[in-house]
Design an enzyme around this catalytic site. Sequence first.
Site, short mmCIF file in Angstrom:
data_model
loop_
_atom_site.label_atom_id
_atom_site.label_comp_id
_atom_site.label_asym_id
_atom_site.label_seq_id
_atom_site.Cartn_x
_atom_site.Cartn_y
_atom_site.Cartn_z
N GLU A 31 -9.23 4.59 8.13
CA GLU A 31 -9.85 5.58 9.01
C GLU A 31 -9.15 5.69 10.36
OE1 GLU A 31 -11.85 1.78 10.33
OE2 GLU A 31 -10.95 2.57 8.50
N CYS B 102 -11.11 -3.96 5.96
CA CYS B 102 -10.91 -4.99 6.98
C CYS B 102 -11.83 -6.19 6.70
CB CYS B 102 -11.10 -4.42 8.38
SG CYS B 102 -10.41 -5.48 9.68
N HIS C 210 -6.99 -0.47 8.38
CA HIS C 210 -8.03 0.53 8.65
C HIS C 210 -7.54 1.92 8.23
CE1 HIS C 210 -10.95 -1.86 10.97
NE2 HIS C 210 -9.90 -2.55 11.36
#
Length: 210
Positions: free
Chosen positions: A188, A81, A186
């Site tokens: 994650e 990001c 992202h």
Amino acid sequence: MGYIAVVDYDMGNLHSVCKGLEKVGGNPLVTDQAHVIDGATAIVLPGVGSFDPAVQHLRARGLEEVLKTAIAKGIPFLGICLGSQLLFDSSEEGQETGLGIIPGQVKHFRSEPGLTIPHMGWNGLQFNQPDLCLWQDLPPEPQVYFVHSYYMAPLDPQVIAASTTHGSQTIAAAIAKDNVMAVQFHPEKSSTLGLKILANFVKKVALSDI
């Protein structure tokens, strides 16, 4: 066993990134110390927020040079990001110069009727570099999670590793050049597919550390 330095500069959701790396067998170590980054087998630069404060925080901690040196040495690097945007020369969001690892600029989405900015939610990836290690064993056009108003615009389109489309605008969703990889989305927060991307990075780190 080596460790993956997760760079702490007060601009990242470090917990979720570390949790994701641990889940797939990585050994993350959160740090804002140059000597710790210098000793890492890989580096992850996460980030959420604005370009100028992020660059200022990195420089205030004396981390710019150690990051550049590690990248020049061939250490596997993953930007996430805002961390991906910091690799560029500059951003339309601010006045600071970026790290200048990848020539180009970070740009703001153009306004268009019906387009929501920031771009927030799930979107598909189109692979520009289908053989990149991060994409190993992923399905075509996997859905990943984005939250951003700005995007990477490299001068050399060959470094674009994946693209995505928001409204009528097709942008770089990931870039890769040599040991440097960076994703606008992202991983994650991208469920099992995101974890697979992190697992592929950890696998590359393990192979490079042999």
